[in-house]
Design a protein around this motif. Structure first.
Motif, PDB file in Angstrom:
ATOM      1  N   ARG A   5     -10.474 -19.427 -14.392  1.00 25.35           N
ATOM      2  CA  ARG A   5     -11.633 -18.476 -14.006  1.00 25.35           C
ATOM      3  C   ARG A   5     -12.916 -19.112 -14.330  1.00 25.35           C
ATOM      4  O   ARG A   5     -13.880 -18.767 -13.902  1.00 25.35           O
ATOM      5  CB  ARG A   5     -11.564 -17.234 -14.932  1.00 25.35           C
ATOM      6  CG  ARG A   5     -11.738 -17.826 -16.497  1.00 25.35           C
ATOM      7  CD  ARG A   5     -11.130 -16.508 -17.293  1.00 25.35           C
ATOM      8  NE  ARG A   5     -10.955 -16.925 -18.762  1.00 25.35           N
ATOM      9  CZ  ARG A   5     -11.694 -17.162 -19.870  1.00 25.35           C
ATOM     10  NH1 ARG A   5     -13.133 -17.013 -19.393  1.00 25.35           N
ATOM     11  NH2 ARG A   5     -11.306 -17.470 -20.868  1.00 25.35           N
ATOM     12  N   GLU A   6     -12.800 -20.392 -14.588  1.00 21.78           N
ATOM     13  CA  GLU A   6     -14.045 -21.350 -14.728  1.00 21.78           C
ATOM     14  C   GLU A   6     -14.205 -22.076 -13.382  1.00 21.78           C
ATOM     15  O   GLU A   6     -15.058 -22.803 -13.435  1.00 21.78           O
ATOM     16  CB  GLU A   6     -14.026 -22.240 -15.883  1.00 21.78           C
ATOM     17  CG  GLU A   6     -13.987 -21.525 -17.327  1.00 21.78           C
ATOM     18  CD  GLU A   6     -13.938 -22.526 -18.289  1.00 21.78           C
ATOM     19  OE1 GLU A   6     -13.988 -23.817 -17.930  1.00 21.78           O
ATOM     20  OE2 GLU A   6     -13.651 -21.969 -19.276  1.00 21.78           O
ATOM     21  N   MET A   7     -13.436 -21.979 -12.420  1.00 24.90           N
ATOM     22  CA  MET A   7     -13.196 -22.679 -11.297  1.00 24.90           C
ATOM     23  C   MET A   7     -13.763 -21.758 -10.095  1.00 24.90           C
ATOM     24  O   MET A   7     -13.567 -20.692 -10.307  1.00 24.90           O
ATOM     25  CB  MET A   7     -11.906 -23.147 -10.915  1.00 24.90           C
ATOM     26  CG  MET A   7     -11.226 -23.644 -11.973  1.00 24.90           C
ATOM     27  SD  MET A   7     -11.506 -25.472 -12.678  1.00 24.90           S
ATOM     28  CE  MET A   7     -10.799 -26.376 -11.169  1.00 24.90           C
ATOM     29  N   THR A   8     -14.236 -22.575  -9.019  1.00 29.31           N
ATOM     30  CA  THR A   8     -14.525 -21.823  -7.922  1.00 29.31           C
ATOM     31  C   THR A   8     -13.441 -22.175  -6.606  1.00 29.31           C
ATOM     32  O   THR A   8     -13.153 -23.353  -6.667  1.00 29.31           O
ATOM     33  CB  THR A   8     -16.002 -22.357  -7.120  1.00 29.31           C
ATOM     34  OG1 THR A   8     -16.894 -22.202  -8.233  1.00 29.31           O
ATOM     35  CG2 THR A   8     -16.308 -21.938  -5.752  1.00 29.31           C
ATOM     36  N   ARG A   9     -12.985 -21.223  -6.269  1.00 31.86           N
ATOM     37  CA  ARG A   9     -11.748 -21.316  -5.302  1.00 31.86           C
ATOM     38  C   ARG A   9     -12.554 -21.575  -4.122  1.00 31.86           C
ATOM     39  O   ARG A   9     -13.191 -20.739  -3.398  1.00 31.86           O
ATOM     40  CB  ARG A   9     -10.815 -20.073  -4.981  1.00 31.86           C
ATOM     41  CG  ARG A   9      -9.530 -20.338  -4.466  1.00 31.86           C
ATOM     42  CD  ARG A   9      -8.755 -19.099  -4.597  1.00 31.86           C
ATOM     43  NE  ARG A   9      -7.480 -19.369  -3.819  1.00 31.86           N
ATOM     44  CZ  ARG A   9      -7.086 -18.736  -2.948  1.00 31.86           C
ATOM     45  NH1 ARG A   9      -7.751 -17.936  -2.506  1.00 31.86           N
ATOM     46  NH2 ARG A   9      -5.882 -19.094  -2.025  1.00 31.86           N
ATOM     47  N   ILE A  10     -11.814 -22.648  -3.479  1.00 33.88           N
ATOM     48  CA  ILE A  10     -12.119 -22.638  -1.741  1.00 33.88           C
ATOM     49  C   ILE A  10     -10.795 -22.561  -1.054  1.00 33.88           C
ATOM     50  O   ILE A  10      -9.765 -23.102  -1.364  1.00 33.88           O
ATOM     51  CB  ILE A  10     -12.586 -24.274  -1.684  1.00 33.88           C
ATOM     52  CG1 ILE A  10     -13.834 -24.639  -2.606  1.00 33.88           C
ATOM     53  CG2 ILE A  10     -13.176 -24.464  -0.195  1.00 33.88           C
ATOM     54  CD1 ILE A  10     -15.267 -23.806  -2.614  1.00 33.88           C
ATOM     55  N   VAL A  11     -10.998 -21.841  -0.043  1.00 32.27           N
ATOM     56  CA  VAL A  11      -9.697 -21.642   0.818  1.00 32.27           C
ATOM     57  C   VAL A  11      -9.979 -21.971   2.393  1.00 32.27           C
ATOM     58  O   VAL A  11     -11.125 -21.742   2.964  1.00 32.27           O
ATOM     59  CB  VAL A  11      -9.322 -20.121   0.530  1.00 32.27           C
ATOM     60  CG1 VAL A  11     -10.419 -19.453   0.904  1.00 32.27           C
ATOM     61  CG2 VAL A  11      -7.981 -19.633   1.101  1.00 32.27           C
ATOM     62  N   ARG A  12      -8.885 -22.458   2.813  1.00 33.78           N
ATOM     63  CA  ARG A  12      -8.957 -22.436   4.364  1.00 33.78           C
ATOM     64  C   ARG A  12      -8.238 -21.518   4.883  1.00 33.78           C
ATOM     65  O   ARG A  12      -6.777 -21.306   4.545  1.00 33.78           O
ATOM     66  CB  ARG A  12      -8.217 -23.703   4.678  1.00 33.78           C
ATOM     67  CG  ARG A  12      -8.196 -24.442   6.011  1.00 33.78           C
ATOM     68  CD  ARG A  12      -7.756 -25.542   6.473  1.00 33.78           C
ATOM     69  NE  ARG A  12      -6.167 -25.427   6.535  1.00 33.78           N
ATOM     70  CZ  ARG A  12      -5.332 -26.311   6.867  1.00 33.78           C
ATOM     71  NH1 ARG A  12      -5.585 -27.323   7.374  1.00 33.78           N
ATOM     72  NH2 ARG A  12      -3.937 -25.870   6.978  1.00 33.78           N
ATOM     73  N   VAL A  13      -8.684 -20.698   5.812  1.00 31.10           N
ATOM     74  CA  VAL A  13      -7.894 -19.363   6.100  1.00 31.10           C
ATOM     75  C   VAL A  13      -7.312 -20.064   7.328  1.00 31.10           C
ATOM     76  O   VAL A  13      -7.240 -21.003   7.898  1.00 31.10           O
ATOM     77  CB  VAL A  13      -9.183 -18.398   6.328  1.00 31.10           C
ATOM     78  CG1 VAL A  13      -9.632 -17.917   5.091  1.00 31.10           C
ATOM     79  CG2 VAL A  13      -9.908 -18.836   7.548  1.00 31.10           C
TER      80      VAL A  13
END
Ligand SMILES: [Zn+2]
Length: 91
Positions: A24-32
């Motif tokens: 929860r302290e992280m920012t998620r980056i996603v490749r769609v």
């Protein structure tokens, strides 16, 4: 011996500094599926994800873009990570 610790929190590894931190302290980056990179504030977007921590050094636009490209195999569009914090209202 307990099998689970109730205080366990899921951890993820920062793509930039490789340190493990609570998810929860992280920012998620996603490749769609279409291959573009998005910042995932909900943590629920489908796709291949990686995480970047809150360290300002890891949120440097060049370093984070390079790490995301390395982790996800696609280059984020300029501004797609949007790590620049929105300034607090100063009214
Ligand atoms: Zn980091």
């Amino acid at each position: 011996m307990p099998k689970r610790r109730p205080d366990h929190v899921p951890a993820r590894t920062c793509a930039v500094c490789r340190q493990s931190r609570p998810k929860r302290e992280m920012t998620r980056i996603v490749r769609v599926a279409v291959g573009t990179i998005h910042r995932d504030d909900t943590g629920r977007m489908p796709g291949r994800g990686t995480y970047i921590c809150t360290d300002p050094a890891c949120r440097d636009s060049e370093r984070s873009a390079a790490a995301v490209k390395r982790a996800l195999g696609a280059e984020p569009a300029p501004g797609s990570l949007e790590f620049e914090e929105v300034p607090h209202a100063t009214t």
